[in-house]
Design a protein around this motif. Sequence first.
Motif, PDB file in Angstrom:
ATOM      1  N   TYR A   1      65.676  45.048  18.411  1.00 15.24           N
ATOM      2  CA  TYR A   1      67.045  45.481  18.728  1.00 15.24           C
ATOM      3  C   TYR A   1      67.227  45.692  20.227  1.00 15.24           C
ATOM      4  O   TYR A   1      68.317  45.426  20.766  1.00 15.24           O
ATOM      5  CB  TYR A   1      67.388  46.750  17.959  1.00 15.24           C
ATOM      6  CG  TYR A   1      67.823  46.472  16.540  1.00 15.24           C
ATOM      7  CD1 TYR A   1      69.017  45.810  16.268  1.00 15.24           C
ATOM      8  CD2 TYR A   1      67.033  46.850  15.467  1.00 15.24           C
ATOM      9  CE1 TYR A   1      69.414  45.540  14.981  1.00 15.24           C
ATOM     10  CE2 TYR A   1      67.429  46.590  14.155  1.00 15.24           C
ATOM     11  CZ  TYR A   1      68.622  45.929  13.920  1.00 15.24           C
ATOM     12  OH  TYR A   1      69.008  45.656  12.639  1.00 15.24           O
TER      13      TYR A   1
ATOM     14  N   GLY B   1      73.881  51.501  21.977  1.00 13.06           N
ATOM     15  CA  GLY B   1      72.907  51.017  21.011  1.00 13.06           C
ATOM     16  C   GLY B   1      71.519  50.899  21.612  1.00 13.06           C
ATOM     17  O   GLY B   1      70.522  51.246  20.968  1.00 13.06           O
TER      18      GLY B   1
ATOM     19  N   PRO C   1      77.437  49.952  17.141  1.00 10.01           N
ATOM     20  CA  PRO C   1      77.070  48.950  18.160  1.00 10.01           C
ATOM     21  C   PRO C   1      76.440  47.693  17.562  1.00 10.01           C
ATOM     22  O   PRO C   1      76.728  46.577  18.005  1.00 10.01           O
ATOM     23  CB  PRO C   1      76.077  49.697  19.049  1.00 10.01           C
ATOM     24  CG  PRO C   1      76.425  51.131  18.894  1.00 10.01           C
ATOM     25  CD  PRO C   1      76.845  51.274  17.457  1.00 10.01           C
ATOM     26  N   THR C   2      75.593  47.858  16.551  1.00  6.66           N
ATOM     27  CA  THR C   2      74.951  46.689  15.948  1.00  6.66           C
ATOM     28  C   THR C   2      75.973  45.777  15.288  1.00  6.66           C
ATOM     29  O   THR C   2      75.918  44.550  15.436  1.00  6.66           O
ATOM     30  CB  THR C   2      73.907  47.124  14.904  1.00  6.66           C
ATOM     31  OG1 THR C   2      72.946  47.980  15.525  1.00  6.66           O
ATOM     32  CG2 THR C   2      73.186  45.933  14.317  1.00  6.66           C
TER      33      THR C   2
ATOM     34  N   PHE D   1      70.379  43.866  22.118  1.00  9.27           N
ATOM     35  CA  PHE D   1      71.418  44.529  22.914  1.00  9.27           C
ATOM     36  C   PHE D   1      71.375  44.060  24.371  1.00  9.27           C
ATOM     37  O   PHE D   1      72.426  43.839  24.993  1.00  9.27           O
ATOM     38  CB  PHE D   1      71.250  46.043  22.833  1.00  9.27           C
ATOM     39  CG  PHE D   1      71.683  46.640  21.531  1.00  9.27           C
ATOM     40  CD1 PHE D   1      72.960  46.436  21.041  1.00  9.27           C
ATOM     41  CD2 PHE D   1      70.809  47.417  20.773  1.00  9.27           C
ATOM     42  CE1 PHE D   1      73.369  46.973  19.826  1.00  9.27           C
ATOM     43  CE2 PHE D   1      71.201  47.969  19.563  1.00  9.27           C
ATOM     44  CZ  PHE D   1      72.483  47.741  19.087  1.00  9.27           C
TER      45      PHE D   1
ATOM     46  N   PHE E   1      74.280  53.705  16.432  1.00  8.30           N
ATOM     47  CA  PHE E   1      73.503  52.485  16.165  1.00  8.30           C
ATOM     48  C   PHE E   1      74.237  51.483  15.283  1.00  8.30           C
ATOM     49  O   PHE E   1      74.362  50.310  15.639  1.00  8.30           O
ATOM     50  CB  PHE E   1      72.166  52.854  15.517  1.00  8.30           C
ATOM     51  CG  PHE E   1      71.319  51.652  15.186  1.00  8.30           C
ATOM     52  CD1 PHE E   1      70.626  50.968  16.167  1.00  8.30           C
ATOM     53  CD2 PHE E   1      71.220  51.190  13.878  1.00  8.30           C
ATOM     54  CE1 PHE E   1      69.868  49.852  15.867  1.00  8.30           C
ATOM     55  CE2 PHE E   1      70.455  50.074  13.566  1.00  8.30           C
ATOM     56  CZ  PHE E   1      69.777  49.405  14.560  1.00  8.30           C
TER      57      PHE E   1
ATOM     58  N   CYS F   1      68.089  53.023  20.579  1.00 13.09           N
ATOM     59  CA  CYS F   1      66.832  52.357  20.216  1.00 13.09           C
ATOM     60  C   CYS F   1      65.668  52.848  21.074  1.00 13.09           C
ATOM     61  O   CYS F   1      64.535  52.965  20.583  1.00 13.09           O
ATOM     62  CB  CYS F   1      66.990  50.842  20.355  1.00 13.09           C
ATOM     63  SG  CYS F   1      68.023  50.100  19.076  1.00 13.09           S
TER      64      CYS F   1
ATOM     65  N   ALA G   1      77.008  48.191  23.820  1.00 15.19           N
ATOM     66  CA  ALA G   1      75.621  47.736  23.746  1.00 15.19           C
ATOM     67  C   ALA G   1      74.687  48.739  24.424  1.00 15.19           C
ATOM     68  O   ALA G   1      73.538  48.911  23.993  1.00 15.19           O
ATOM     69  CB  ALA G   1      75.481  46.360  24.393  1.00 15.19           C
TER      70      ALA G   1
ATOM     71  N   VAL H   1      68.182  55.932  12.214  1.00 11.94           N
ATOM     72  CA  VAL H   1      68.699  54.760  12.919  1.00 11.94           C
ATOM     73  C   VAL H   1      68.295  53.499  12.164  1.00 11.94           C
ATOM     74  O   VAL H   1      69.101  52.600  11.917  1.00 11.94           O
ATOM     75  CB  VAL H   1      68.180  54.727  14.370  1.00 11.94           C
ATOM     76  CG1 VAL H   1      68.339  53.337  14.975  1.00 11.94           C
ATOM     77  CG2 VAL H   1      68.930  55.752  15.214  1.00 11.94           C
TER      78      VAL H   1
END
Length: 594
Positions: A506, A539, A186-187, A510, A183, A543, A536, A338
């Motif tokens: 989120y 991620g 990727p964020t 993404f 997480f 999520c 992405a 996360v």
Amino acid sequence: MATTDSRPPTAGVPTISAPPPAGPRRPRHARAQWDTGPVPLPDAVASPAVAPAPAGLPGGVPVARAVGSPGTVPLPDAVASPAVAPAPAGLPGGTRLPGASGSAGASGSASGSPGAGVPGSSGAVGSAGAGAGGAGRAPQTYLSVFNIAMMTTVTVMSLRALPPMATYGLGSVTMWLVPAVVFLVPTALVGAELATTWKGGVYVWVREALSNRFGFLAIWLQWIQNVVWYPTQLAFVAAAFAFMVGREHLSNSGLFTAVVILVVYWVATIITLRGGNLFAKVSSWGGVIGTVIPGILLVVLAIAWLGTGQASQAPLEADRLIPPFTGIASIVLVVSNVLAFAGMEVNAVHAGQMRDPSRGYSKAMVVSFGLILAVCILPTIAVAIAVPNNQVGFTNGIFEAFRVFLDHFNLEWAVYVMAGAIGLGAVASVVTWVAGPSAGLLAAGRTGLLPQFWQRRNKHGVQEGILAVQGVVVTALALLFVAIPDVSSAFIALVDMAAALYILMYLLMFASAIILRRKQPNVERGYRVPALNLVAGVGFAACVLALIMAFIPPAGHSVIGPAAYPWMVALVVVVLGAPPLVFYALRKPSWKRE
């Protein structure tokens, strides 16, 4: 830290950057980066602030000012682009584009308030707008890599999150690293690409990829989740202040907690209302003093503790890196971590205030990423070394660890100093959150999505209407600490449930990154994520799993029964997440300001 651009005018003739070299012209919404050196201009065009209009234009039209020159000259479109460029065909107008950072918008005011598409007070501070009418050029203030990195670090990481993980000892390393990989990485990467290409934060990113409705929904979810989070973070500040004055029992007083919440929150709001970069300075240095330094000191004390032959309260054998698996509860805990890393994208709304966002913002993300991981993992182990597993308090565990270490080295007085510093770090986190999401919400609201009161700005261009609404809600929640003795448990449950809202945001972010790569492939990006679809996608999948787990009560939860918990989560998501859709359905032409 913030720097000021006050370069004197170039001696001799005025200069201006040359037009772009011949070749295919990029789309209007791509960032212009031509820099072939200064070109002397003829004396005839070294005119006063408002030059004679070119043929075909009405007289007295303000024209672009050459940086560093005493006069202004009419420039071709490719060079004299306004801070908010016309949107390309098919895109909504008013998007803050790369390369436009640091100036007021098309309607720029002499006070330096942001122009169209610039969220709240996060426009360039102190810059005169295109039509300001003043001949002088005010110094322009920028945010540095240090500012953004520290703001992001304190936005994401709080020492308050460490004690619960310290109960797992060395296994906490794995429990931090797994969500960081799936997480946080990727964020950070996706946020860097989006922020260095489209200015304005998550609202603009989702709007460009999907629609204005979904962009509004995304920024609302980011904002409202934090409104209910403020009281719990500030309750931690109250506990820190109680330790600082040597009155630990006050941390259990609802009246004391409510007073601290109200005072600190409104001080943070006043700092934000002052405009400029004051909030950035408070956040940056508050983060250093209250998060980074205490974290480093905890690690140093733990090493010194072991070096003097003291035993660790947690086993430190290598096989302890893998925490014991206890079924679904373990999975829920790891996935819930996360959101312990949520917030990397919040300060993207301020990227336009950097001197060179395309390079500076990505550097800031690298620095903050390293700091966040270091502050998470090493001090958590330090707490586990000092405090027995069954004595780690989720609120005061950090202070107890300092007490154990400092008492051992006969530095008891330093406990109070560190409590004050940690409290300051938590305040810095609140200041950052107050300034960020509310600024993005204003940018969305001014496109006609919020009633006029919500869009009110003060003389500094700060979103005072939204901050007023936010303040009323936080004040009401704070007063519950006085009315209900055990309200803290209920608040923790509410924040856990509201986390589902942030996860939805989120998912939109993404998905937008993937869509924009396909929808606008030719836009020049300040930073490009390698293998974006994979990054992405990881991620996004994390999520989705976190959203499912949000409906399962965490271990030790006793406020709401297991059968009723998922229904309460659904109710919270609907009640707090529905307003933007209602506003969108009821929007009126008179609401539009941009």
